[in-house]
Motif scaffolding. Structure first.
Motif, PDB file in Angstrom:
ATOM      1  N   UNK A 611       0.795  -1.256  -0.030  1.00 31.36           N
ATOM      2  CA  UNK A 611      -0.191   0.099  -0.110  1.00 31.36           C
ATOM      3  C   UNK A 611       0.748   1.298  -0.015  1.00 31.36           C
ATOM      4  N   UNK A 612       2.208   1.281   0.930  1.00 37.31           N
ATOM      5  CA  UNK A 612       2.932   2.506   0.564  1.00 37.31           C
ATOM      6  C   UNK A 612       3.515   2.472  -0.775  1.00 37.31           C
ATOM      7  N   UNK A 613       3.600   1.473  -1.413  1.00 39.20           N
ATOM      8  CA  UNK A 613       4.171   1.602  -2.809  1.00 39.20           C
ATOM      9  C   UNK A 613       2.837   2.190  -3.653  1.00 39.20           C
ATOM     10  N   UNK A 614       1.737   2.262  -3.441  1.00 38.22           N
ATOM     11  CA  UNK A 614       0.866   2.799  -4.185  1.00 38.22           C
ATOM     12  C   UNK A 614      -0.159   1.597  -4.675  1.00 38.22           C
ATOM     13  N   UNK A 615      -0.129   0.616  -4.276  1.00 37.46           N
ATOM     14  CA  UNK A 615      -1.074  -0.560  -4.888  1.00 37.46           C
ATOM     15  C   UNK A 615      -2.130  -0.592  -3.827  1.00 37.46           C
ATOM     16  N   UNK A 616      -3.305  -1.047  -4.663  1.00 34.58           N
ATOM     17  CA  UNK A 616      -4.678  -1.381  -3.665  1.00 34.58           C
ATOM     18  C   UNK A 616      -4.604  -2.978  -3.553  1.00 34.58           C
ATOM     19  N   UNK A 617      -4.665  -3.268  -2.080  1.00 31.66           N
ATOM     20  CA  UNK A 617      -4.320  -4.592  -1.772  1.00 31.66           C
ATOM     21  C   UNK A 617      -5.821  -4.843  -0.942  1.00 31.66           C
ATOM     22  N   UNK A 618      -6.084  -6.414  -1.351  1.00 30.66           N
ATOM     23  CA  UNK A 618      -7.181  -7.140  -0.485  1.00 30.66           C
ATOM     24  C   UNK A 618      -6.654  -8.196  -0.037  1.00 30.66           C
TER      25      UNK A 618
END
Length: 715
Positions: A611-618
């Protein structure tokens, strides 16, 4: 003197309340005195009633206040003072009615009663005052009592006036009683709670296992000490407190060689600056004995003073135990070295004696043998024994890290593939061979012949471990070690970059009781004549000489993994720096990742990193939950999954199931156990990326970026 850092609070509170009440009572006595003096001037005008009130004021309100000054008489003198004033006020009311100004002093009297006496007694006084007030009002209304002043007399005859005044006065008195009573109860409860806590804290400090002292830097001596400090230093409390300085209780120099006075000043100044230094110190007790201690310092309020609290723990026994443990470790290491040397000597002697017996026997036969063909056979047998002796010597040198190395720049992926191609032909058909080679593998500088020999040794061991059928997997990975790594054999790996080769089999595994011995020279579990016991020791010796190491992980009835760690070459500074993983990840910001991991702490770390790298994580805690999430929303751009998870769907099966719904779904696999190498081959694709736990942040982001960059859109 006992430690008393917090009991001053309730003591000060009690003293403050007593002083306040005493001041109020003295003020009332002064007022009573002024009233008495005023009455003397009005006796001629108003007559005998003022003589009575003057005497009441003197004997009830003034004299007890002067004579009863001790603490235990506070309530008595206060009650008499109030009683005298109240009686005087009622006498004034009988004479003047509502014209008596003292009527408005009654709320103050009620407040003082509430502070001096119990709630019940105060309420009783309130009703008594109210009844007396109502009686006087009745007498004025009925004409029994008449004020000498005509204007006031007319006012006193009106019952409405008295009712209004009585209600207002009762309401005010009740309000004052309620307020003061509740405040008094709160103060007493607070006082009791503070006293209890102070006593608990005092007991906690006094009987603490460590010595606790308070040191006044300006006065240069201790001002407080607990019982353990008295026992620790061997001085009585009076001598220790306000009698000795820190230097008096320390040798001239500390173990570091620095003067005790200089070092103590540095630590005390650090504590004054708000730090909490913890350090090793050597103290002197009353007998002159030096005691090793661990001291922690903290500054104490009030900060207008320079007070330092010191916790002093005796660590003499701990240091003695530590030294004893170190001595035992040294003895154990020496014993293990002697045992290894004994094994090595015995094994070498046995093998060389056998070789010499072969050579000697053939030479003796050669002396008397006229047949040329047989003589050639004898010579060939001697040569063969000599070569086996050379191999044995080379193995011993490798174990001892004395083999001459000819290092070259090697790509271990190529070495693995070459070894697999020619060595794979020697493996039986019932063993399946699979490779999982990391792209962009770092180069190493190593002797390629000995590296190939070490890999071959591990492949042959894996073959021997799978007598019926099984799978042999060879993997490569880049590994970063951030701190000095110490393995179970006390082999240290320096921080840096390493390339790992892992050889895994699905055999029966290694018995936990012997897993620590398998690298010992001449130790073997193979039947006699099928192994010298120098193979793995030679591998370990070569890896040590190459500044790497070898490790083994085994699970009975599951399989075994051997891992070789080779130091990677430093990156070429002449090359332009590659784009960072974080920068590469920035090009894929907003991409949706489905993360499946059963370890909650690992799951949270991975989720935060992505998430810190900009991805959306589920996230999902197992493969089954991940499949349900994907079925509900198949728009994810990538699957990041652990291989072994609880539930029906493992990582590989999960990837296969999701690719039925989305054919070109990129997948990155994570693994941390030797047994996970056995799950390869379940319909996985060559472009799938495999990461070995623990995973560095840069490696993770690089793998995600690579997988997303090579993904093809759905047709």
């Amino acid at each position: 003197m006992t430690v008393n850092m917090s009991t001053e609070t309730p003591v000060t509170y009690r003293q403050g309340v007593r002083k306040t009440l005493r001041a109020v009572i003295d003020l009332l006595a002064l007022i009573a005195g002024l009233l008495a003096v005023a009455n003397l001037f009005r006796i001629g005008k108003f007559g005998s009633p003022f003589i009575v009130t003057t005497l009441l004021l003197v004997f009830i309100s003034i004299l007890p206040t002067i004579l009863l000054r001790r603490k235990k008489y506070l309530s008595l003198s206060g009650g008499l003072t109030v009683a005298g004033l109240v009686i005087t006020n009622f006498v004034g009311m009988i004479h003047l009615g509502m014209g008596a100004a003292a009527i408005f002093a009654f709320p103050f009297y009620m407040a003082l009663c509430a502070a001096l006496f119990s709630r019940k007694l105060t309420v009783l006084f309130f009703f008594a005052f109210s009844c007396a007030f109502a009686t006087i009002a009745y007498l004025f209304v009925t004409g029994v009592l008449v004020s000498p002043d005509p204007r006031i007399a007319d006012w006193n005859k009106g019952p409405d006036n008295w009712i209004v005044l009585l209600i207002a006065l009762m309401a005010t008195n009740m309000l004052v009683i309620t307020l003061v009573t509740n405040l008094s109860r709160y103060w007493k409860e607070t006082e009791n709670e503070a006293t209890d806590k102070a006593l608990q804290f005092e007991t906690l400090v006094e009987y603490a296992p460590d010595a606790i002292v308070i040191y006044d830097i300006e006065k240069n001596h201790f001002i407080s000490a607990n019982g353990r400090a008295v026992e620790f230093f061997g001085y009585d409390r009076n001598t220790l407190v306000r009698g000795l300085s820190l230097v008096d209780l320390s040798p001239e120099k500390q173990p570091s060689g620095e003067l005790s006075a200089t070092q103590a000043r540095q630590y005390l100044e650090a504590a004054l600056d708000g730090e909490t230094p913890i350090f090793h110190w050597r103290h002197l007790n009353a007998s002159g004995e030096e005691i090793d201690c661990e001291i922690s310092l903290t500054r104490l309020p009030p900060f207008r003073q320079k007070l330092i609290r010191a916790n002093i723990a005796d660590i003499s026994k701990r240091l003695a135990d530590q030294k004893q443990s170190e001595d035992l470790q040294s003895q154990l290491a020496a014993s293990q070295r002697l045992e290894t040397i004994g094994q090595l000597t015995g094994g070498v002697a046995h093998d060389f004696n056998n070789l010499l017996a072969v050579i000697l026997g053939n030479l003796e036969l050669l002396q008397d043998e006229p047949d040329t063909k047989k003589r050639a056979d004898y010579i060939a047998s001697c040569i063969g024994a000599t070569m086996r002796g050379a191999d044995l010597t080379r193995s011993m040198l490798s174990y001892a890290r004395r083999t001459p190395l000819q290092p070259e720049v090697v790509n271990l992926n190529k070495l693995v593939l070459d070894t697999k191609n020619w060595a794979g032909r020697t493996l039986p058909s019932h063993i399946e061979v699979e490779t999982s080679l990391l792209a962009r593998l770092w180069d190493v500088e190593v002797d390629p012949g000995l590296a190939e020999s070490a890999l071959l040794n591990l492949i042959l061991n894996a073959r021997d471990a799978m007598s019926d059928s099984g799978k042999l997997t060879i993997e490569t990975a880049n590994v970063r070690i951030d701190q000095t790594y110490q393995d179970s054999r006390n082999e240290a790996l320096k921080p840096g970059r390493y390339v790992m080769i892992a050889v895994s089999d699905t055999g029966q595994g290694i018995d936990p009781e012997i897993v620590d011995k398998i690298f010992d020279p001449f130790f073997t579990t193979k039947p006699s004549g099928e192994g010298s016991g120098l193979g793995l020791s030679m591998v370990l010796g070569f890896m040590r000489q190459s500044e790497g190491t070898a490790q083994v992980y085994s699970e009975p009835s599951v399989g075994t993994t051997f891992k070789l760690y080779f130091p990677a070459m430093s990156p070429d500074p002449s090359k332009a720096p590659a784009q960072s993983a974080a920068a590469e990840a920035a090009t894929f910001q907003g991409k949706r990742i489905l993360l499946a991991e059963d370890e909650e702490e690992v799951l949270l770390v991975l989720k935060s990193t992505l998430e810190q790298a900009g991805y959306s994580v589920t996230t999902a805690s197992n493969g089954d939950a991940a499949k349900e999430i994907f079925e509900a929303d198949p728009t994810f751009d990538l699957l990041l999954t652990d291989i072994v998870m609880p539930g029906r769907l493992k990582g590989t099966c999960l990837a296969t199931a999701l690719r039925v719904l989305k054919t070109n779904l990129p997948v990155v696999f994570m693994s941390g156990y030797a047994a996970e190498a056995t799950v390869h081959g379940n319909g996985l694709r060559p472009e799938d990326i495999r990461l070995m736990k623990p995973i560095m942040r840069g490696d993770l982001l690089e793998a995600i970026s690579k997988a997303l960059g090579t993904a093809h859109p759905e047709p």
